[in-house]
Enzyme design. Sequence first.
Site, short mmCIF file in Angstrom:
data_model
loop_
_atom_site.label_atom_id
_atom_site.label_comp_id
_atom_site.label_asym_id
_atom_site.label_seq_id
_atom_site.Cartn_x
_atom_site.Cartn_y
_atom_site.Cartn_z
CE LYS A 129 -1.61 -4.50 3.33
NZ LYS A 129 -1.70 -5.87 2.75
CB SER A 185 -0.99 -0.07 1.41
OG SER A 185 -1.34 1.14 1.30
CE1 TYR A 208 -4.46 -2.73 5.37
CE2 TYR A 208 -3.75 -0.59 4.94
CZ TYR A 208 -4.23 -1.92 4.42
OH TYR A 208 -3.82 -2.13 3.37
#
Length: 337
Positions: free
Chosen positions: A153, A124, A149
């Site tokens: 990643k 991302s 989150y």
Amino acid sequence: MTILVTGGAGFIGSHTVVQLLEAGHAVVVLDNLCNGAAEALRRIERLTGKSVPLVKGDVRDRKALDALFRAYHVEAVIHFAGLKAVGESVREPLAYYDTNVNGTLVLCQAMAAAGVRRLVFSSSATVYGPDAPVPYVETLPRGRTSNPYGTSKAMVEQLLTDLQLADPHWSVVLLRYFNPIGAHPSGVIGEDPQGLPNNLMPFIAQVAVGRLPELAIFGDDYSTTDGTCVRDYLHVMDLADGHVQALGRLETPGLHVYNLGTGCGVSVLDMVRSFERVTGQSIPYRVAPRREGDLAAFWADAAKAHRELGWQAFRGLDEMIADTWRWQSENPQGYRR
Ligand code: NAD
Ligand code: WQD
């Protein structure tokens, strides 16, 4: 090639499955359906006339993975399975590290045991962090992350980097997505978030279809042209094509990192006005306070993907909106109609 698509019943995974099948690949999907729909895969089978076997299982379940690798001659894995809601990740960090980090770890262990060392991973733009200059380019270091989150990643990117360093037989492609929206042009598959949408486009689409009364615009006092935040929205079909093209890169062992975005910034107000113009629907909105953690503006430098993968986002904003609206208006309750 036979490709294992983890998370293939979700938004980006399902569109990628279509493009893989259209490109002549065979696919097997592993998904625990916590945020995906088996119905999406049935619709893909009708759309393409090809079979999409679904193994209903968890990417953290080593036994299920071993059985899958015994049953199918998998040559490469595209790993979408994961949790993706930023706010929820702050409230439930362990769930996010377990699914996103531990899930990838277990997957890689099973892949190594099965002799499969080709992996495309869904990363991302969030890994660039809040201090990176725009446009984001792959030569920038990963920045600090501001929620579990994003941290998950970044951790997976590091895990895969270390793995590839330790065993140079691995081919790993990290794809850093910007903001995917849109739907398959047929209107039969699309984004179907559970509960209240977190992201802008599905929120607007649900307002337009009458499921939600109005949009809250999170802040209009940013230092952008109209005060609202700017993002790089790309069509999910272009994003799906990027995965098909990334498979070619797996022929060369190594670690390869690509931004997948359009290179263009669109503000929240631009998006609302464009949606109204393209669909003829009115989108009532009010301006609400800023959302914690939002950055004012970022978009991609996508030149490397063009140069090395021959990939570029072809579909414009109007097409993204028209395809979203076809999906939402023909499936007002998503897959549960
Ligand atoms: P999604 O939630 O629609 O799809 C994820 C799929 O993974 C779902 O079908 C879900 O059921 C499945 N899944 C979740 N945990 C699982 C587990 N433990 N085992 C097996 N399956 C599991 O999300 P999406 O938007 O399609 O995103 C796909 C990937 O791309 C995610 O890894 C996400 O973090 C990443 N990503 C998404 C965006 C975005 O804006 N949508 C942006 C950047 C990166
Ligand atoms: C876009 C803009 C909001 C909803 C998130 C994750 C990121 C990535 C994609 C996975 C922002 C504004 C939104 C609403 C609004 N996911 N907005 N009202 O925040 O760029 O990225 O999803 O990797 O990691 O952080 O996307 O769609 O949530 O928001 O005004 O109801 O729309 O403030 O400016 P974002 P988004």
